[in-house]
Design an enzyme around this catalytic site. Structure first.
Site, PDB file in Angstrom:
ATOM      1  N   GLU A 349      34.335 -22.476 -35.166  1.00 22.97           N
ATOM      2  CA  GLU A 349      34.953 -22.486 -36.588  1.00 22.97           C
ATOM      3  C   GLU A 349      33.971 -21.612 -37.641  1.00 22.97           C
ATOM      4  OE1 GLU A 349      37.711 -26.527 -36.216  1.00 22.97           O
ATOM      5  OE2 GLU A 349      35.638 -26.366 -36.924  1.00 22.97           O
ATOM      6  N   ASP A 373      32.339 -32.493 -33.902  1.00 23.53           N
ATOM      7  CA  ASP A 373      32.818 -33.363 -35.012  1.00 23.53           C
ATOM      8  C   ASP A 373      32.340 -34.826 -35.168  1.00 23.53           C
ATOM      9  OD1 ASP A 373      34.664 -31.348 -35.853  1.00 23.53           O
ATOM     10  OD2 ASP A 373      36.339 -32.356 -35.029  1.00 23.53           O
ATOM     11  N   HIS A 541      30.676 -31.732 -39.208  1.00 20.89           N
ATOM     12  CA  HIS A 541      30.092 -31.650 -37.923  1.00 20.89           C
ATOM     13  C   HIS A 541      28.838 -31.813 -37.832  1.00 20.89           C
ATOM     14  CE1 HIS A 541      32.924 -27.872 -37.984  1.00 20.89           C
ATOM     15  NE2 HIS A 541      33.582 -28.892 -37.294  1.00 20.89           N
TER      16      HIS A 541
END
Length: 603
Positions: A349, A373, A541
């Site tokens: 991402e 995550d 994260h």
């Protein structure tokens, strides 16, 4: 496994690795004083250089290089000659060593751009400790922070051994300094922009430039599509990669997608081709590929000199094209169809703050990094209620579920073993073909969840096994404050297979899972218990590195003028520039004040 036709540059990055300059400092007085110290002083320099070269490696596996001054340094003329040599030798880190009193500001390293340490010999014959204190005061007074190294016990003047406590500090300083200096002049390559409103995906170019000395390279995701459509990749490598994937990668049955989202065999085959090409192209974008020049694509052959990269993916890309999960996993893993090789850093991402956190870990350890995550905290009570299992061992007080579809390296399976059978994440130069097979045998690639990834793709599916020591860190940027670092040392933990299955079905069973237990102390604060670590984590994260490297991260952060807002490292292991002691008795507060005072090195 090696493919001799691949045209990668000999080195991934332009330029050379930073070197450590050893500066032997001596009492400049002649008529017997200096002459009596020459051999002892030069022996200290040689011993330090040997220690560093024998114990530290750059990320490509080669030994760290040291450069020793041509002579001992007793005054400013010799200091200037040493500085001139170091400038020609790409020295960006200096270690001054001395067994005696010397002339402080006449002999110290006055270059504001080098990372500095001074080792003063603890002996009684000559006042090395007096010089060390004087020169560190001079560094502080002139705004040139330096690390001070001084042994706990008095040594004999003839003792050439380096004490264990001195070795530890020399190695910690050098390891962190090489990591910091390795960032300079490299790039972070942002492929795309902000992913789904994740602020870490908004690449802070000023931060990269001012704190790390890095460039920000930015391209649109359509460059990947363009290169695929125009065949700007090595066709020989693609054919070989496709054969390797068919032979070595296990595609899991699609048990997640409802019938209307399931992809046909023809679609999945096309997706595999696309994902393999994405992997090759992203690597080429980072480091270049000389083969492309032979094909007539001279500009594309250059790459972006990227030491790390990030791929936006969601949503504009993944709503239409296959996701980047296979690409991210393969690049961050220590092997692919070309064989066992140095892993890359690629942030899911395009979260560049987590990408830089991964980069810190990789530069300090030389090992592959996990991107996850920080998904959920499972308390013992919740585990009992949901699964019927009362946790024991490492998991007795609960754990944090780390899971992400993208850049979770396959090294994290825990299938690589040391000589005693313990799960490890090895340096790539230690990995064997047996390790590779074990990792692949315990990893499947699941067809992407169509609810998240409408364009298809494949996500790695495994669970981390074996209880490995790990460190999770995260760089955050706070408006008005700047960058801050969080650190949590702990361990991965095992849970029974039936418990894993129950928990896994509650989230996305196509993604890789790591159970993380941070080290807690029971005291009020962020490390009171596992829940408190989760509650105080600053972002969605985390970057996870093998080993307990929190102390090294703290030292590195001080070199980069980044304060540490949260850590569970014993205070006895904290090593920062000596000047930090002048900013107050509380180490955390002093760290913030010192970093604010000195500011970013390239700002």
């Amino acid at each position: 496994m090696a493919n001799k036709t691949v045209g990668f540059p000999r080195a991934r990055l332009a330029g050379t690795w930073p070197k450590i300059g050893i500066r032997p400092i001596i009492d400049g007085r002649r008529r017997g004083v200096r002459e009596a110290l020459e051999e002892q002083t030069m022996n200290m320099a040689r011993s330090a250089a040997a220690l560093l070269t024998e114990n530290l490696r750059y990320n490509d596996g080669t030994p760290v290089q040291c450069v020793i001054a041509d002579s001992t340094i007793g005054g400013v003329a010799e200091a200037s000659r040493c500085a001139d040599k170091f400038s020609r030798e790409n020295v960006s880190i200096t270690l001054s060593v001395t067994p005696c009193w010397c002339y402080g500001t006449e002999t110290f390293d006055a270059d504001p751009n080098t990372i500095k340490a001074v080792w003063g010999f603890n002996g009684t014959e000559r006042p090395g400790a007096v010089y060390l204190a004087a020169v560190l005061a001079a560094h502080s007074q002139k705004g040139l922070p330096a690390f001070g190294i001084y042994g706990h016990d008095v040594q004999e003047a003839t003792d050439t051994a380096i004490p264990a406590d001195v070795k530890e500090k020399l190695l910690r300083f050098a390891r962190a300094a090489v990591a910091a200096a390795s960032l300079r002049g490299t790039s972070y390559l942002a492929i795309g922009g902000c992913s789904m409103g994740i602020a870490g995906s908004v690449v802070d170019q000023a931060f990269l430039q001012e704190y790390l000395g890095m460039r920000a390279e930015v391209i649109d995701m359509c460059e990947i599509s363009r290169r695929i459509e125009e065949n700007i990749f090595d066709p020989v490598e693609f054919k070989m990669a496709k054969e390797w994937v068919k032979k070595n990668i296990t595609e899991a049955p699609d048990k997640v997608n409802p019938p209307q989202w399931q992809r046909s065999e023809k679609q999945r085959e096309a997706d595999w081709d696309y994902c393999i090409k994405m992997t090759m192209i992203t690597r080429d974008l980072m480091q270049g590929n000389l083969k492309l020049a032979e094909m007539g694509f001279e500009e594309e052959a250059e790459g972006h000199n990227a030491i790390a990269s990030g791929f936006q993916g969601q949503r504009q890309w993944t709503d239409h094209w296959p996701n980047g999960d296979f690409m991210e996993t393969m690049l961050t893993t220590s092997f692919d169809w070309n064989g066992i090789r140095e892993p890359y850093v690629v942030a899911t991402e395009n979260d560049h703050l987590n990408g830089v956190s991964m980069l810190f870990g990789k530069l300090l350890t030389g090992r592959a990094q996990i991107f996850s995550d920080v998904r959920s905290y499972w308390s013992p009570e919740s585990l009992k209620r949901v699964t019927g299992w009362t946790p024991t061992g490492r998991a007795k007080d609960g754990f944090i579920h780390l899971i992400n579809s993208g850049a979770t390296t396959m090294d994290a399976t825990g299938q690589m073993k040391d000589g005693e059978g313990n799960s490890v994440m090895k340096h790539f130069w230690e990995i064997t073909e047996k390790d590779v097979k074990a990792v692949l045998d315990n990893t499947t690639f699941s067809v992407a969840n169509g609810g998240y990834f409408r364009g298809g793709g494949f996500s790695s599916t495994f669970k981390t096994t074996g209880e490995m020591p790990v460190t999770m860190c995260r760089l955050n940027i706070v408006k008005g404050l700047g960058p801050v670092l969080q650190i949590a040392e702990g361990w991965t933990c095992d849970v029974p297979d039936d418990v894993f299955d129950i928990i896994n079905r509650r989230t996305d069973p196509t993604w890789p899972t790591t159970w993380f237990v941070p080290r807690t102390d029971g005291n009020d604060g962020p490390f009171k218990d596992v829940y408190s670590v989760m509650a105080n984590w600053g972002a969605n994260h985390g970057a996870i590195s093998y080993g307990h490297i929190g102390a090294d991260l703290i030292t590195l952060a001080s070199m980069l003028r980044i304060p540490v807002s949260m850590h569970n490292v014993p205070y006895s292991e904290i090593f920062r520039p000596s000047t930090w002691n002048a900013f107050g008795s509380n180490p955390e507060g002093a760290d913030f004040r010192a970093c604010a005072t000195y500011g970013p090195q390239f700002g």
